[in-house]
Design a protein around this motif. Structure first.
Motif, PDB file in Angstrom:
ATOM      1  N   VAL A   6     -13.497  90.324  38.584  1.00 38.32           N
ATOM      2  CA  VAL A   6     -13.337  90.612  40.173  1.00 38.32           C
ATOM      3  C   VAL A   6     -11.597  89.214  41.151  1.00 38.32           C
ATOM      4  CG1 VAL A   6     -15.591  91.859  39.986  1.00 38.32           C
ATOM      5  CG2 VAL A   6     -14.742  89.427  41.121  1.00 38.32           C
ATOM      6  N   ILE A   7     -11.308  90.146  41.736  1.00 37.28           N
ATOM      7  CA  ILE A   7     -10.500  89.216  42.576  1.00 37.28           C
ATOM      8  C   ILE A   7     -11.823  87.877  43.211  1.00 37.28           C
ATOM      9  CG2 ILE A   7      -9.021  89.701  44.264  1.00 37.28           C
ATOM     10  CD1 ILE A   7      -8.365  92.766  43.743  1.00 37.28           C
ATOM     11  N   TYR A   8     -10.897  87.012  42.968  1.00 44.85           N
ATOM     12  CA  TYR A   8     -11.149  86.059  43.746  1.00 44.85           C
ATOM     13  C   TYR A   8     -10.246  85.059  44.628  1.00 44.85           C
ATOM     14  CZ  TYR A   8     -12.693  81.109  44.319  1.00 44.85           C
ATOM     15  OH  TYR A   8     -12.838  78.999  44.916  1.00 44.85           O
ATOM     16  N   VAL A  31      -5.000  96.107  40.309  1.00 42.31           N
ATOM     17  CA  VAL A  31      -5.641  95.111  40.834  1.00 42.31           C
ATOM     18  C   VAL A  31      -6.461  96.286  41.679  1.00 42.31           C
ATOM     19  CG1 VAL A  31      -5.202  93.486  42.468  1.00 42.31           C
ATOM     20  CG2 VAL A  31      -4.401  93.446  40.019  1.00 42.31           C
ATOM     21  N   GLY A  32      -7.357  95.877  42.028  1.00 40.53           N
ATOM     22  CA  GLY A  32      -8.340  96.426  43.783  1.00 40.53           C
ATOM     23  C   GLY A  32      -8.522  98.059  43.248  1.00 40.53           C
ATOM     24  N   ASN A  33      -9.265  98.551  43.814  1.00 41.56           N
ATOM     25  CA  ASN A  33     -10.088  99.717  43.791  1.00 41.56           C
ATOM     26  C   ASN A  33      -8.903 100.698  43.698  1.00 41.56           C
ATOM     27  OD1 ASN A  33     -12.655  98.394  44.189  1.00 41.56           O
ATOM     28  ND2 ASN A  33     -12.724  98.812  46.698  1.00 41.56           N
ATOM     29  N   ASP A  34      -7.952 100.519  44.815  1.00 41.84           N
ATOM     30  CA  ASP A  34      -6.341 101.353  44.255  1.00 41.84           C
ATOM     31  C   ASP A  34      -5.910 101.427  42.813  1.00 41.84           C
ATOM     32  OD1 ASP A  34      -6.966 102.432  46.423  1.00 41.84           O
ATOM     33  OD2 ASP A  34      -5.765 100.335  47.655  1.00 41.84           O
ATOM     34  N   PRO A  61     -11.140  90.131  48.034  1.00 41.49           N
ATOM     35  CA  PRO A  61     -12.033  89.182  47.075  1.00 41.49           C
ATOM     36  C   PRO A  61     -12.806  90.263  46.735  1.00 41.49           C
ATOM     37  CG  PRO A  61     -11.802  87.801  48.666  1.00 41.49           C
ATOM     38  CD  PRO A  61     -10.956  88.533  49.355  1.00 41.49           C
ATOM     39  N   GLY A  62     -13.540  90.306  45.207  1.00 39.83           N
ATOM     40  CA  GLY A  62     -14.561  91.271  44.772  1.00 39.83           C
ATOM     41  C   GLY A  62     -14.579  92.594  44.340  1.00 39.83           C
TER      42      GLY A  62
END
Length: 585
Positions: A6-8, A31-34, A61-62
């Motif tokens: 997950v993104i830090y 990267v990410g939900n999108d 993040p997350g």
């Protein structure tokens, strides 16, 4: 349990993931939900660093990061020509239909239209053995370009099945190949290739054939070879884009790849509109039938700007492997270098000169070294010619991008602000520009133009150099005190500048000039110089030649003599002889 990968942290286009060993260097990730497209650019035991090719606004993040297991690649197949892509090969027309005038986030639209059918001629049958780069099918991509479907360079084996010729979509399997290990590979109309890895070739050949542009200052004084490299540095308003337009329209390349890298949005939209309206003078078809446009404007994500020139040159190499001669215009590499600088700053790397990263020279060399005249894996000959515009701030050619570009290009066309203000186009300063291809092209000029071509070129260059030296004296003490032989040099140099080097892109006879007319124009100008020099040695004042109107008449040759009636130029030599005979009578 906390979710893995997950993104830090998020710092503009740079995203970090903590405590993972699941990603590899230069791997493409979402990267990410999108599902924003990104690429891994750094790995340590603690952090994986990713540059994201889309706007990271609202990413937090997350959110998850998903790997693809393959490097940042482009899709190669029919449908590239006449299309308009962004910096990571997303088709802008299809995106507009899907999301409107603004590019939607995580917009994962295929580069090639999956529903379009192509009329494919299959050239293979079961039992045929193919090596990397061999052509297994063809289809007409546009009325000007036949698309040759080639086996990926890293694949070889025996065809076990093949479909008949007919209409197919890019994802349809038209043949199956069994490699040496017994694995079956499906051959479709498309393949993928990593943008940062040059496509392999059989042999690099010498650059000994010129890229004819029809622009006299380039073809005659500062030539570029097919497979060569050139830099066009110039400040704002000096005509970089206009010069590249003339290249795209008139150069004898088969295919043009134009990369608008970080240019102003309104300027880029104007380029796209103009390209769609231009007619290819050689075929009478729209120029877009042999053009690929990559639009990455200054308000688009900065990381995609960095990727755009690699995307463009990978597309160029693909068509080179089919046996085409491709010219790639990068406008401008300064904006690309600024993208490097911004990403480098966010990575907290040690800056070098003017804040650019220390690896700027190696990145520039990687790009320009992918040019060349090649023998392809399938035995054809093709070339990629790279012409990179540079936009130095304040027209300062000593800045790092211009200086490092000079190290890796063999042609340097320096655009001069004062020439542009005088409406002298192309505004290439013949004194500060140079070409290292002249000796490589000498044999071609002798065989295809004339044995006199290089000697005429040398004399024209010599006169321009002499005029430059004399003008330093004229600035101090005026032209009146010069002897007549030096006044003659200044007058003839004026004829060369206005009648030969200056060119009108909007005049039908002057926008493109064939090599034979360029030679004849040089011969007529030099003939006047030699005859006038005889008058001066006979103590007849040069003012009488000027009064006879010979100098002004020669300046108008470029408009008065049609490109298809070169015999009229012989009449000018007779006119010069008759006029000078009248002066000596």
């Amino acid at each position: 349990m906390a979710e893995k990968n997950v993104i830090y942290g998020v710092n503009g286009p740079v995203v970090t993931v903590k405590d993972t060993a699941d990603f590899s260097m230069q791997e493409m990730v979402y990267v990410g939900n999108d599902g924003l497209i990104g690429e891994v650019i750094g790995i340590t035991s603690k952090f994986t660093t990713i540059q994201v090719y889309e706007v990271t606004t609202s990413v937090r993040p997350g959110e998850p990061v998903k790997g693809t297991g393959m490097p940042m690649s482009v899709e190669l197949g029919p449908g590239i020509i006449s299309n308009i892509f962004d910096g990571i090969e997303r088709p802008l027309k299809a995106i507009e239909q899907a999301t409107g005038p603004f590019i939607g986030r995580g917009c994962n639209i295929p580069a090639l239209d999956p529903d379009r059918e192509w009329q494919v001629t299959v050239l293979i049958k079961p039992g045929d053995r193919l090596g990397g780069g061999d052509v297994y099918a063809e289809c007409p991509e546009t009325p000007l370009i036949t698309h040759r479907l080639m086996l990926p360079p890293n694949l070889s084996g025996e065809i076990v099945s093949a479909k008949p010729s007919g209409k197919y979509k890019v994802s349809d399997t038209i043949a199956q190949l069994k490699d040496q290990k017994g694995h079956i590979h499906k051959l479709t109309l498309s393949q993928r290739w990593p943008i940062r890895i040059p496509r392999p070739v059989a042999e690099r050949l010498p650059c000994s054939i010129p890229l004819i542009t029809g622009q006299r200052v380039i073809d005659s004084l500062l030539p570029i070879a097919k497979g060569g490299t050139a830099a066009i540095p110039g400040g704002f308003g000096t005509g970089k884009t206009m010069t590249q337009h003339q290249f795209a329209k008139w150069s004898d390349a088969d295919i043009i790849v134009y990369i608008g890298c970080g240019e102003r949005g309104n300027e880029m939209s104007q380029v796209l509109e103009e390209f769609s309206e231009l007619i290819d003078p050689k075929s009478g078809r729209p120029l877009t039938d042999r053009t690929v446009l990559i639009a990455n404007t200054s308000n688009m994500p900065v990381a995609a700007r960095e990727a755009s020139i690699y995307t463009g040159i990978t597309l160029a190499e693909y068509y080179r492997d089919m046996g085409y001669h491709v010219a790639i215009m990068a406008d401008s590499t300064s904006r690309w270098a600024e993208a490097l600088r911004e990403i480098s700053g966010r990575l907290e790397e040690m800056p070098a000169e003017e804040g650019f990263p220390a690896y700027l020279p190696s990145r520039l060399s990687e790009f320009y070294e992918r040019a060349g005249y090649m023998k392809t894996l399938n035995g054809k000959e093709g070339s990629v010619t790279v012409i990179g515009a540079v936009s130095p701030q304040g027209s300062d050619f000593s800045e790092p991008v211009t200086q490092n570009t000079k190290r890796f290009t063999r042609c340097f066309w320096a655009l001069d602000k004062s020439l542009a203000y005088e409406r002298h186009y192309p505004a290439i300063n013949w004194m500060t520009s140079y070409s290292e291809y002249v000796t490589d092209l000498a044999e071609w000029y002798e065989k295809n133009v004339s044995k006199d071509f290089l000697s005429c070129r040398a004399q024209i260059n010599s006169l321009l150099q002499e005029e430059s030296n004399l003008m330093e004296i004229v600035k101090l003490i005026g032209a009146d005190v010069l002897p007549d032989d030096q006044k003659l040099v200044i007058e003839i140099a004026r004829v060369i500048r206005l009648g030969f080097l200056q060119q009108n892109a909007y005049h039908k006879e002057d926008t493109y000039v064939p090599m034979q007319k360029q030679l004849k124009m040089m011969q007529v100008i030099l003939h006047l110089y030699n005859r006038a020099r005889q008058l001066v040695s006979a103590s007849i004042p040069i003012s009488r030649v000027a009064e006879a109107g010979l100098f002004d008449k020669l300046i108008r040759i470029k408009y008065d003599v049609p490109n298809d009636k070169l015999s009229e130029l012989d009449g000018y030599i007779k006119y010069i002889d008759d006029t000078i005979a009248g002066l000596t009578a």
